[in-house]
Write a protein that holds these residues in place. Structure first.
Motif, short mmCIF file in Angstrom:
data_model
loop_
_atom_site.label_atom_id
_atom_site.label_comp_id
_atom_site.label_asym_id
_atom_site.label_seq_id
_atom_site.Cartn_x
_atom_site.Cartn_y
_atom_site.Cartn_z
N VAL A 1 7.80 2.36 3.64
CA VAL A 1 6.44 2.77 3.34
C VAL A 1 6.13 2.40 1.89
O VAL A 1 6.90 2.69 0.97
N GLY A 2 5.00 1.73 1.69
CA GLY A 2 4.64 1.32 0.33
C GLY A 2 3.62 0.23 0.33
O GLY A 2 3.04 -0.13 1.36
N ALA A 3 3.38 -0.35 -0.86
CA ALA A 3 2.37 -1.39 -1.06
C ALA A 3 3.06 -2.72 -1.30
O ALA A 3 4.04 -2.81 -2.05
N TYR A 4 2.52 -3.79 -0.67
CA TYR A 4 3.11 -5.13 -0.76
C TYR A 4 1.98 -6.15 -0.96
O TYR A 4 0.97 -6.14 -0.25
N LEU A 5 2.17 -7.05 -1.92
CA LEU A 5 1.23 -8.13 -2.14
C LEU A 5 1.64 -9.33 -1.30
O LEU A 5 2.77 -9.80 -1.37
N TYR A 6 0.70 -9.83 -0.48
CA TYR A 6 1.01 -10.99 0.37
C TYR A 6 0.79 -12.27 -0.42
O TYR A 6 -0.26 -12.46 -1.05
N ARG A 7 1.78 -13.17 -0.37
CA ARG A 7 1.70 -14.47 -1.03
C ARG A 7 1.61 -15.54 0.06
O ARG A 7 2.62 -15.89 0.68
#
Length: 619
Positions: free
Chosen positions: A493-499
């Motif tokens: 669970v958390g925040a992820y930046l998509y590249r």
């Protein structure tokens, strides 16, 4: 200026402040609308506004030939603002060779006990003799009967509350007209008669008009009057009801029958009807000229002495009266003033629907040409990017979650046709299904954000660049996708930046509580109850990247980009059998805390929820 406004009108303030009269009017009007000078405007300027409005209204046209300076002064002295901030004066012009003019003014209802049966304002009619006003009657608007109350009894109670001894329940003619038209729209209480009333009925259709003529004939109106009334059938049935005016007496109906016409198209027909009825040429010509008085309006800055948003002058209505074999005509011209100090409005508010909020209208007006003096668009106002640019490497970041490779070209071959997919797209708020598989999340992201080679031609030369399936202003693609993983296989669970270039997710280290706040806000924003979505896709704009090129419209463009990106996510989810829904509002501060990204340089601009419908499973 505010202190001076307490003591003087704009005309007096102009020389004392060095302002032009137009500017003084505008400033004082704005002070009034802000409430700074409201008490003073109410107490000191009502007579100024009334006099200014009346003088303007009678300065030209047929009123200038009828209303002399003394009658204008009497009219303005009779006027007063109502509680709703309105001032209205109406002149009743008799077209019978007498050149008589009566005056009516709109007043607040002074008896609180009457407000249950009548609206809060009433028309007071004056006969002006030797420039002295003599009150002739009071015309009150009757409220509808409450549910469960018998209409006739309600009307009779209203009559008695107003101090009249007239018995409308015993008046069969009034009963018959009420059966056709419903309750009267207005009751006129004439000063000299306690047992009689002027009763005005709204006629909304030609069929009702025909029934009224039958009722009038049955209840003693002469056949010649009924026959002549029938000639007015063409003016009935427009957008505004025609009004029938009768006198209710203890014996039934009085000898005078009036017909009042409001609809502009119907007013144009009246001279022809009166000509057919034999109205004398002089009065008929005068009547026609009066009806031809053009409507006019002037705003605050044009108003001279008046502290008023707007003055409006118009033909209010016309009345044709039958009294035995005699026929006469009257026209009613009015001036209306709306006071800024009561309405709390500015000049612009007169044209702006109340559904506009200030910030919405300001944004709308400033990002489109027409009301903007500066340049809008790709002005490239910064030759150098302020601050270090935000770079997204084509290589996975150390510690990235490398997503399963997706051959989008092969995957989309099995998709529904675009038109069919668009028709099948729905907003899915059911988040009770199983976890979202990481491979399915990877496919959504790849479908929407796949890097694609693009070619532009600038000044005749081809330029190669990288784009994505959806459009973006200038090909800049400033909007990134941040995944808020909640129930996604293989992801914490958390925040992820998509590249997109590396097809990987970079874990963003922020507040775990803020992540939960974002998920709960999605539930609240969509009515999802206590459940939260399997994942959220949040649009995160690199604000400087777009604003460097586009002046005045950068944020408007970002919002448009959010829209096309959301649409792309929705159609991709539909093609894959997943659920998606756009979330109406989001919290950019929570996003900044959850991700550690800069609120001003890389902030959230839109949110979507992604889910697995309960019946489909995670595969």
């Amino acid at each position: 200026m505010a202190a001076l406004a307490f003591e003087a009108s704009p005309r007096a303030l102009a020389p004392r402040t060095g302002l032009a009269l137009e500017s003084a009017c505008t400033v004082v009007g704005l002070l009034a609308s802000l409430g700074i000078v409201t008490p003073v405007v109410r107490e000191r300027s009502s007579d100024v506004s009334a006099r200014s409005a009346v003088e303007w209204a009678v300065s030209e046209g047929i009123l200038a030939n009828r209303v002399d300076s003394q009658l204008a002064l009497v009219s303005s002295e009779l006027a007063a603002y109502t509680a709703d901030g309105l001032l209205e004066v109406c002149w009743e012009l008799h077209h019978d060779g007498s050149r008589s003019v009566d005056v009516s003014v709109l007043r607040d209802e002074v008896d609180p006990a009457l407000l249950e049966h009548f609206t809060g304002s009433a028309w007071v009619e004056f006969d002006v003799v030797d420039h002295l006003p003599i009150e002739m009657g009071l015309f009150r608007v009757l409220r509808p009967a409450p549910p469960g109350t018998e209409s006739a009894a309600w009307m009779q109670e209203a009559v008695h509350r107003a101090g009249s001894s007239a018995d409308l329940l015993a008046n069969e003619a009034i009963g018959a007209l009420t059966n056709v038209c419903g309750l009267p729209s207005m009751l006129g209480f004439v000063s000299e008669r306690r047992d009689g009333l002027r009763v005005l009925f709204a006629i909304t259709s030609r069929a009702a008009f025909d029934e009224i003529l039958v009722a009038l004939a049955i209840h003693g109106v002469s056949p010649s009057v009924v026959a002549r009334l029938r000639m007015f059938a063409p003016v009935v049935g427009g957008g505004t009801p025609v009004r029938l005016a009768v006198d209710a007496t203890s014996a039934g109906l009085g000898p005078r029958i009036g017909l009042e016409v409001f609809e502009p198209e119907a007013l144009r027909l009246l001279p022809g009807v009166l000509d057919a009825l034999g109205l004398d040429g002089g009065p008929l010509a005068e009547f026609s000229a009066s009806l031809g008085t053009p409507a006019a309006e002037r705003r605050l800055a044009q108003a001279g002495d008046a502290i008023s948003d707007v003055h409006r002058r118009k033909v209010l209505h016309a009345k044709v009266t039958f009294d035995g074999d005699d026929v006469s005509a009257k026209s009613y011209l009015s001036v209306r003033s709306e006071c800024a100090s009561h309405a709390g409005s500015t000049v612009e508010d007169l044209d702006v629907p109340p559904t506009w909020e200030f910030h919405d209208l300001l944004f709308h007006s400033q990002v489109r040409n027409g009301r903007v003096r500066r340049r809008l668009g790709g002005t490239a106002r910064f030759s150098v990017m302020p601050g270090a640019p935000i770079e997204l490497s084509a290589e996975p970041h150390p510690g990235d979650v490398v997503l399963p490779a997706i051959d989008i070209a092969s995957v989309v071959r099995a998709d529904l046709p675009l038109g069919q997919g668009m028709r099948q797209r729905i907003s899915d708020r059911d988040w009770t299904g199983p976890e979202l598989a990481l491979e399915r999340l990877a496919e959504v992201l790849a479908r929407v954000c796949e890097p694609l080679p693009r070619q532009d031609v600038v000044m005749g030369a081809p330029i190669e660049r990288v784009g994505h399936p959806y459009p973006s202003g200038g090909g800049l693609y400033e909007t990134d996708v941040v995944v808020i993983a909640n129930r996604v296989t293989e992801l914490e669970v958390g925040a992820y930046l998509y590249r997109p270039a590396s097809h990987s997710l970079t874990r963003l280290r922020g507040s775990a509580d803020a992540v939960q706040s974002l998920l709960l806000a999605a539930s609240e924003g969509t009515g999802g109850g206590t459940s939260t979505p399997q994942a959220m896709l949040i649009c995160a704009a690199r604000f400087p990247d777009l604003a460097v090129k586009y002046e005045g419209i950068a944020y408007a463009l970002m919002v448009k980009h959010v829209g096309v990106l959301m649409a792309a996510v929705g159609y991709a989810a539909t093609a894959m059998g997943l659920g998606s829904v756009a979330i109406g509002t989001g919290n950019s501060d929570d996003f900044a805390r959850a991700t550690g990204l800069d609120y001003y340089r890389h902030g959230s601009t839109g949110e979507m929820a992604l889910s697995v419908p309960p019946a489909t499973g995670s595969d």
